[in-house]
Motif scaffolding. Structure first.
Motif, short mmCIF file in Angstrom:
data_model
loop_
_atom_site.label_atom_id
_atom_site.label_comp_id
_atom_site.label_asym_id
_atom_site.label_seq_id
_atom_site.Cartn_x
_atom_site.Cartn_y
_atom_site.Cartn_z
N PHE A 150 0.85 -1.19 0.00
CA PHE A 150 0.00 0.00 0.00
C PHE A 150 0.89 1.25 0.00
O PHE A 150 1.85 1.35 0.74
CB PHE A 150 -0.88 0.00 1.26
N HIS A 151 0.52 2.22 -0.83
CA HIS A 151 1.34 3.41 -0.96
C HIS A 151 0.83 4.50 -0.03
O HIS A 151 -0.22 4.40 0.58
CB HIS A 151 1.35 3.89 -2.42
N LEU A 200 -3.91 0.67 -9.56
CA LEU A 200 -4.92 0.47 -8.53
C LEU A 200 -4.25 0.28 -7.18
O LEU A 200 -3.37 -0.57 -7.03
CB LEU A 200 -5.78 -0.74 -8.89
N HIS A 201 -4.65 1.09 -6.17
CA HIS A 201 -4.06 1.01 -4.83
C HIS A 201 -5.15 1.04 -3.78
O HIS A 201 -6.27 1.51 -4.02
CB HIS A 201 -3.10 2.18 -4.59
N ILE A 233 -11.10 1.45 4.30
CA ILE A 233 -10.15 1.63 3.20
C ILE A 233 -10.70 2.65 2.22
O ILE A 233 -11.90 2.96 2.19
CB ILE A 233 -9.89 0.31 2.46
N VAL A 234 -9.80 3.19 1.40
CA VAL A 234 -10.17 4.03 0.28
C VAL A 234 -9.36 3.55 -0.92
O VAL A 234 -8.18 3.17 -0.78
CB VAL A 234 -9.92 5.53 0.56
N PHE A 266 -12.23 -3.64 -19.60
CA PHE A 266 -12.86 -2.46 -19.04
C PHE A 266 -12.67 -2.34 -17.54
O PHE A 266 -13.14 -1.39 -16.93
CB PHE A 266 -14.36 -2.46 -19.36
N TYR A 267 -12.01 -3.32 -16.92
CA TYR A 267 -11.88 -3.29 -15.47
C TYR A 267 -10.45 -3.65 -15.06
O TYR A 267 -9.67 -4.22 -15.84
CB TYR A 267 -12.86 -4.27 -14.81
N HIS A 268 -10.11 -3.31 -13.83
CA HIS A 268 -8.83 -3.67 -13.22
C HIS A 268 -9.13 -4.19 -11.82
O HIS A 268 -9.78 -3.51 -11.03
CB HIS A 268 -7.90 -2.45 -13.15
N SER A 269 -8.67 -5.42 -11.52
CA SER A 269 -8.97 -6.03 -10.23
C SER A 269 -7.68 -6.41 -9.52
O SER A 269 -6.63 -6.59 -10.13
CB SER A 269 -9.83 -7.29 -10.41
N LYS A 270 -7.77 -6.55 -8.22
CA LYS A 270 -6.66 -7.03 -7.40
C LYS A 270 -7.23 -7.63 -6.12
O LYS A 270 -8.35 -7.31 -5.70
CB LYS A 270 -5.68 -5.92 -7.06
#
Length: 577
Positions: free
Chosen positions: A24-25, A101-102, A116-117, A197-201
């Protein structure tokens, strides 16, 4: 019906998301945060509604709903539903998935949960047609989801330079500690027949100890200060007690040496001392090294490991008086003179000399030294290494049987805790095959991929709840690539083949990892699992039932060898056909 279809699609996306856990940044002070604005302002393109959160009330009014939406403010294909009435063409362009994504943790007064945010950047591809974002938080072990929808006002057009801007979600509060979630950020609009169309983690909330400090967590607390003192033959152990707010009133300890374990229950007397307690260990063997653990008497309590050696007792004695030492000294000198005279006057025929060649003498000394310097691997590891074995079922049941026999052999004779999907059908049914493999890869200390001809062969479907081998290889290859790019140690990942397979069967994705041929390299595999050197000057590790010569002595080794012969026979028959 549309909501059910959307939930199914999102769960599918989450399951096939990457298992990599990014660090996490830091909080971004320049990020763009959502605004409070109405759908009317968004549709008319008014000022003050450039990046707007869509509330449940807005959604219910737009869709004519009277009940609370199960997915919060999110709906399937929100651009068509909320913006497409005035201009359907606005929702028919391709927009690429967000990037970077973070997840950041926020202060949360609840000691049992995290807030979380989520933050991300828009992709520069199709950014001129971007209308907003949809953010979903999906627990891996449940069906409930949290969802937030953010839309741009109608007349807002972003340029490629805006791809460096960071956008934030609203907080997601009340996430239980120690839980795993899939985070998905979707770019709006989402035309049909568009996959990127999406980014997941996958991410995990913090543990109780990480958030509150282990002094506030019963399951994570353990004695940090342990002192050992020997008086005579008795060992006294002193350790710090748990804080009173945790409610821990009893402890336990056990010590092991020479294959024998002694268990002790400890009930401190808090009226005497509320911070520390001491207990005695008796009937210990002198000169013996003991390995001990101490912990709170709670389920799954953390344990503190400590070692000590029982030193031999010093027997006190007074030195001999000079009046006794002088006669004893004269007697010793006289005996020496007599023996010397007898030896020098013996006939020469009784003196026999043995001549040994220098090279033979050196060889004997080296052999004696090697025998004396055998190093037995100490059994002082806190817990056996956890090993995940991955394989392909495309090579038939005989090959699968070899993998099972290998896992049984390693668990029995190589001090390794083996994880195999065939042994955890219930866990796969609960988590799903992809999530199961993701979790086991992260939890395991090592990952061993058994390579064969069918490993990279696309099966086209899942059998018996197992993961498609091509997907599995891609998943592990991605983890290896990330570890290499981050400069991390690659020793966690290994590849192996049996005698009926070839080096060419090892996928290129695993080209950077250590590779072994089984059963010839069992000793080398053991060395990597336990991080020990097999040979040092004058020393070598001795492990029973593992070397190529004697691994078949055990029942597990015989079963493994028989399974390998059966698989070789099956492979030959398949080639002939």
């Amino acid at each position: 019906m549309a909501l059910k279809i959307w939930m199914t699609a999102m769960i599918f996306c989450h399951v096939f998301a990457s298992c990599h856990l990014d660090q996490f940044h830091d909080n971004l002070t320049t990020a763009i945060t959502p605004q409070d604005c109405s759908l009317k302002c968004i549709r008319q393109g008014g000022t003050g509604c450039e990046y707007c959160r869509i509330s449940n009330d807005d959604l219910n009014n737009a869709l004519g709903l009277t009940s609370r939406n199960q997915l919060g403010s999110c709906v399937p294909w929100p651009c068509f539903t909320l913006l497409g009435e005035e201009d359907p063409g606005i929702c028919q362009h391709y927009v690429d998935a967000p990037t970077d994504l973070h997840v950041d943790f926020l202060p949360d007064p609840d000691p049992d949960s995290d807030s979380i945010v989520v933050s991300w950047k828009p992709s520069q591809y199709g950014i001129a047609f971007l209308r907003g974002f949809q953010v979903t938080v999906q627990p891996l072990s449940g069906s409930s989801a949290g969802c937030q929808l953010f839309l741009f006002q109608r007349n807002l057009t972003l340029s490629a330079s805006h791809s460096e801007m960071v956008y934030k979600s609203d907080p997601f509060p009340g996430l239980p500690l120690g839980s795993k979630y899939a985070i998905t950020v979707m770019a709006v609009p989402v035309p049909e027949r568009w996959e990127r169309f999406y980014h997941s983690k996958i991410f995990s909330t913090r543990s109780c100890a990480e958030k509150n400090g282990f002094q506030q967590c019963k399951a994570d607390w353990y004695p940090t200060n342990v002192e050992v003192e020997q008086k005579g033959s008795v060992i006294t152990v002193t350790f710090n007690l748990a804080p009173p707010n945790l409610g821990i009133t009893s402890y336990f300890s056990y010590c092991s040496a020479n294959g024998k374990t002694t268990y002790i229950e400890i009930a401190p007397n808090y009226s005497r001392n509320r911070t520390h307690h001491s207990f005695a260990l008796r009937d210990l063997k002198e000169g013996t090294n003991y390995t001990c653990e101490i912990a709170a008497n709670e389920v799954d309590a953390m344990r503190k490991l400590f070692n000590f050696q029982v030193k031999p007792q010093e027997v006190g004695s007074t030195g001999p008086s000079w009046t006794l030492a002088i006669p004893v000294g004269f007697a010793g000198v006289a005996i020496f003179i007599i023996v010397w005279v007898v030896l020098t006057r013996m006939p020469c025929v009784q003196m026999k000399k043995i001549y040994i060649k220098p090279d033979e003498l050196i060889k004997q000394q080296e052999e004696m030294k090697a025998q004396e310097e055998v190093m037995i691997l100490p059994n002082n590891r806190r817990s056996p290494p956890r090993l995940l074995i991955c394989y392909s079922s495309n090579d038939g049941p005989a090959h699968v049987n070899v993998v099972m026999k290998l896992g049984a052999f390693m668990q029995q004779h190589m001090a390794t805790q083996v994880c195999l999907d065939l042994w955890d059908s219930l866990g796969i049914a609960e988590e799903g095959s992809m999530a199961w493999y993701c979790n086991r890869i992260q939890e395991s200390d090592f990952v061993l991929v058994i390579c064969s001809k069918g490993l990279c062969r696309k099966s086209g479907h899942l059998e018996h709840g197992l993961l498609d081998s091509e997907v599995m290889v891609s998943l592990i290859g991605a983890e290896v690539g990330r570890a290499k790019s981050d400069g991390r140690d690659l020793s966690k990942y290994m590849a192996a083949i049996f005698n009926y397979s070839e080096e060419a069967d090892i996928p290129t994705e695993l080209g950077l990892v250590s590779r072994y041929r089984l059963t010839t390299d069992l000793m080398l595999l053991f060395s990597q699992l336990h991080q020990v050197r097999l040979h040092t000057p004058g020393r070598y590790v001795k492990i029973n039932n593992i070397s190529e010569e004697d691994f078949i002595v055990s029942h597990a080794g015989q079963a493994l060898q028989e399974a390998i012969r059966d698989s070789e026979k099956a492979m030959k028959e398949e080639k002939e056909i």
